[in-house]
Design an enzyme around this catalytic site. Structure first.
Site, short mmCIF file in Angstrom:
data_model
loop_
_atom_site.label_atom_id
_atom_site.label_comp_id
_atom_site.label_asym_id
_atom_site.label_seq_id
_atom_site.Cartn_x
_atom_site.Cartn_y
_atom_site.Cartn_z
N LYS A 162 15.49 -66.74 20.45
CA LYS A 162 16.63 -66.60 19.55
C LYS A 162 16.56 -65.28 18.78
O LYS A 162 15.47 -64.87 18.38
CB LYS A 162 16.61 -67.75 18.54
CG LYS A 162 16.56 -69.12 19.19
CD LYS A 162 16.04 -70.19 18.23
CE LYS A 162 15.88 -71.52 18.95
NZ LYS A 162 15.12 -72.50 18.14
N VAL A 199 11.37 -70.77 12.48
CA VAL A 199 11.65 -69.39 12.06
C VAL A 199 12.98 -69.32 11.28
O VAL A 199 13.07 -68.69 10.22
CB VAL A 199 11.75 -68.44 13.29
CG1 VAL A 199 12.16 -67.04 12.87
CG2 VAL A 199 10.44 -68.41 14.06
N ASN A 220 10.70 -79.44 17.80
CA ASN A 220 9.68 -78.55 17.25
C ASN A 220 9.11 -79.22 16.01
O ASN A 220 9.83 -79.46 15.04
CB ASN A 220 10.28 -77.20 16.90
CG ASN A 220 10.64 -76.43 18.16
OD1 ASN A 220 9.87 -76.37 19.09
ND2 ASN A 220 11.84 -75.89 18.19
N ARG A 261 7.41 -78.62 13.37
CA ARG A 261 6.92 -77.65 12.39
C ARG A 261 8.11 -77.02 11.68
O ARG A 261 9.25 -77.30 11.99
CB ARG A 261 6.17 -76.55 13.14
CG ARG A 261 7.06 -75.95 14.23
CD ARG A 261 6.49 -74.73 14.88
NE ARG A 261 7.17 -74.39 16.10
CZ ARG A 261 8.29 -73.70 16.19
NH1 ARG A 261 8.89 -73.27 15.09
NH2 ARG A 261 8.84 -73.42 17.35
#
Lengths: 70, 449
Positions: free
Chosen positions: B237, B295, B290, B292
């Site tokens: 991305k 970003v 994901n 976590r």
């Protein structure tokens, strides 16, 4: 003198040729590593390797001469 | 609350986490490799300890050593950030066995979602739509071809352990699939140590839409809607936004509900992201989770007025989700651009000395950055060194602000992708919200994605 130049800034991950070796245009001579990417550098012309100017682990800038051909 | 957190990461995300800890009065410990000895994240933390030589395998990826470092400085928690050890179940276990709080989900949840085959199976069990494909791994080229005939061409061959598009092949017919199979397995094995492959239906021009979730350890969970991250190069991305121009409030509740069912099935806690593909007819399919901080988390923070890092820390410390977090709608439109030290056309990395660095300021502009002017961007780590997040009352306003802010973003000494980002933000199809994962190639914004 014919030369092969680095196509990006990075560290030399692997040297694939040694002096005296014949290379053809398009053959990879060195693999550079930078920011998690491995990028091969190919000779643009055919010739015999006269000198390898870098060692594995060296940092090179874009445009630096990596290999000299004769 | 936690008292001292060791941040097991570097760059902009380490800086972001340190800031989040400070706002809660938590002391911070940075770790650094030799190349990062004078990095920005080191100077922002209350303490810093060396983690080893520059290559990540000898520093930021040494799970045992990092746990020892945390013990040696009397930290009570480790925040893994993103990338590196953040989705390593063994690291989460090591932390907990050492009596440290791992700022993340249970190790079992990381494990379940770490394999795409098992993640897909669990999503299907939870009643979440998945892309038609093989339920499990395909062992041979013949098996892959058989599966593809049932699913219908075109198909995608994917790596179970994969990420970043490595080993991924789109095949339009059986011959192409048979031809690609062996080399793809070989490539995947060398990257991930596990050559397990599966086959999925290829969905043309999908949008990448992902749901941000937050769950506490008391059984409460919520979602903060979607981010759209369709603009990708090399399957990574580069521009993200919230909300998505393709998602209505009704669709948001349906996709969000699916994400929360997975959270429940997994016993998930903390922040996490459930990724989906959204096709041209508005049908959505589970992609992966994901486990976590992501970003692109700041676009959700700006759209929803929430501090995800703060809540990640609160939940890790055992706090309950506050009632006012529930039932929120996106109040603003936010866009993030990832600023990378790379050639904007060839996408080749461009490490080097940053001789000029001037960041634009102004209404609705937020900067996340891991370097200062005069720093050397080394070849050892990811090319992304900063992110710029811009928000506005509407998408049009956010786009106009981003275009203007990119013009004022000055970086010299290394090449950056700012010219590419600038063309994307000004592209007429982008401005119409017509985005999908093949956008850069279709719009001729690059020759080699």
């Amino acid at each position: 003198m014919k030369t092969v130049a680095s196509n990006m800034a990075g560290t030399v991950f692997k040297i694939l040729v040694s002096p005296g070796q014949e290379v053809k245009a398009g053959d990879d001579v060195v693999i550079l590593e930078s920011m998690k990417m491995e990028v091969p550098v190919a000779a643009e012309v055919s010739g015999t390797v006269a000198k390898v100017r870098v060692g594995e682990g060296d940092f090179v800038n874009e445009g630096d001469i990596i290999v000299e051909l004769e | 609350m936690l008292t001292k957190v060791l941040v097991a990461n570097r760059g902009e995300i380490a800086c972001r986490i340190i800031r989040g800890c400070k706002s809660l009065g938590i002391r911070t410990v940075a770790i650094y490799s030799e190349a990062d000895a004078s990095a920005l994240h080191v100077s922002l933390a209350d303490e810093a300890v060396p983690a080893g030589p520059s290559p990540v395998a000898q520093s930021y990826l040494r799970a045992d050593h990092i746990v020892e470092l945390a013990k040696s400085v009397d930290a009570d928690a480790i925040h893994p950030g993103y990338g590196l050890l953040s989705e390593n179940a063994n690291f989460a276990r090591l932390c907990r066995d050492a009596g440290l709080v791992f700022v993340g989900p249970p190790a079992s949840a990381i494990e379940e979602m770490g394999s795409k085959v098992s993640a897909r199976a669990m999503a299907a069990r939870a009643g979440i739509p998945v892309v038609p494909g093989t339920a499990g791994a395909v062992e041979s080229a013949q098996e892959a071809a058989e599966a593809a005939r049932l699913i219908g061409f075109p198909v995608m061959l994917k790596a179970s352990a994969g990420g970043g598009g490595i080993g991924m092949v789109t095949a339009y017919d059986e011959e192409a699939l048979l031809q690609a199979f062996e080399s793809s397995v070989k490539r995947v094995k060398s990257y991930f140590g596990d050559g397990t492959m599966y086959v999925e239906k290829y969905i043309p021009r999908p949008r990448h839409v992902e749901i941000q979730i937050l769950a506490d350890t008391h059984g409460n969970a919520l979602h903060f809607g979607e981010r759209e991250c369709s603009i990708q190069r090399r399957h990574q991305k580069i521009v993200e936004e919230a909300p998505s121009s393709a998602v209505t409030p009704e669709l948001r509740e349906r996709i969000g509900g699916s994400a929360l069912r997975l959270v429940q099935e997994l016993g998930y806690t903390g922040v996490g992201t459930v990724e989906f593909l959204l096709d041209e007819d508005g049908q959505y399919y589970f992609l992966e989770m994901n486990t976590r901080l992501q970003v692109e988390h700041p676009v959700t923070e700006e759209a929803y007025g929430v501090d995800l890092v703060e809540w990640q820390l609160r939940v890790a410390a055992g706090e309950q989700l506050a009632p006012e977090l529930f039932g929120r709608e996106p109040a603003r439109h936010a866009i993030e651009c990832r600023i990378c030290a790379e050639d904007p056309v060839r996408f080749l990395p461009s490490p080097g000395l940053v001789t000029t660095l001037r960041l634009p300021e102004g209404a609705g502009i937020r900067q996340e950055i891991g370097i200062r002017e005069g720093d050397f961007i080394t070849p050892y780590y990811d090319p992304m060194f900063a992110k710029m997040i811009v928000s506005g009352a509407t998408r049009d306003e956010a786009c106009a602000r981003m275009a203007e802010a990119l013009d004022r973003y000055e970086v010299a000494g290394v090449k950056s992708n700012i010219p590419l980002l600038s063309s994307i933000i000004r592209d007429e199809e982008f401005l119409r919200g017509n985005t999908h994962t093949s956008f850069l190639r279709e719009r001729g914004l690059t020759s080699s994605v």
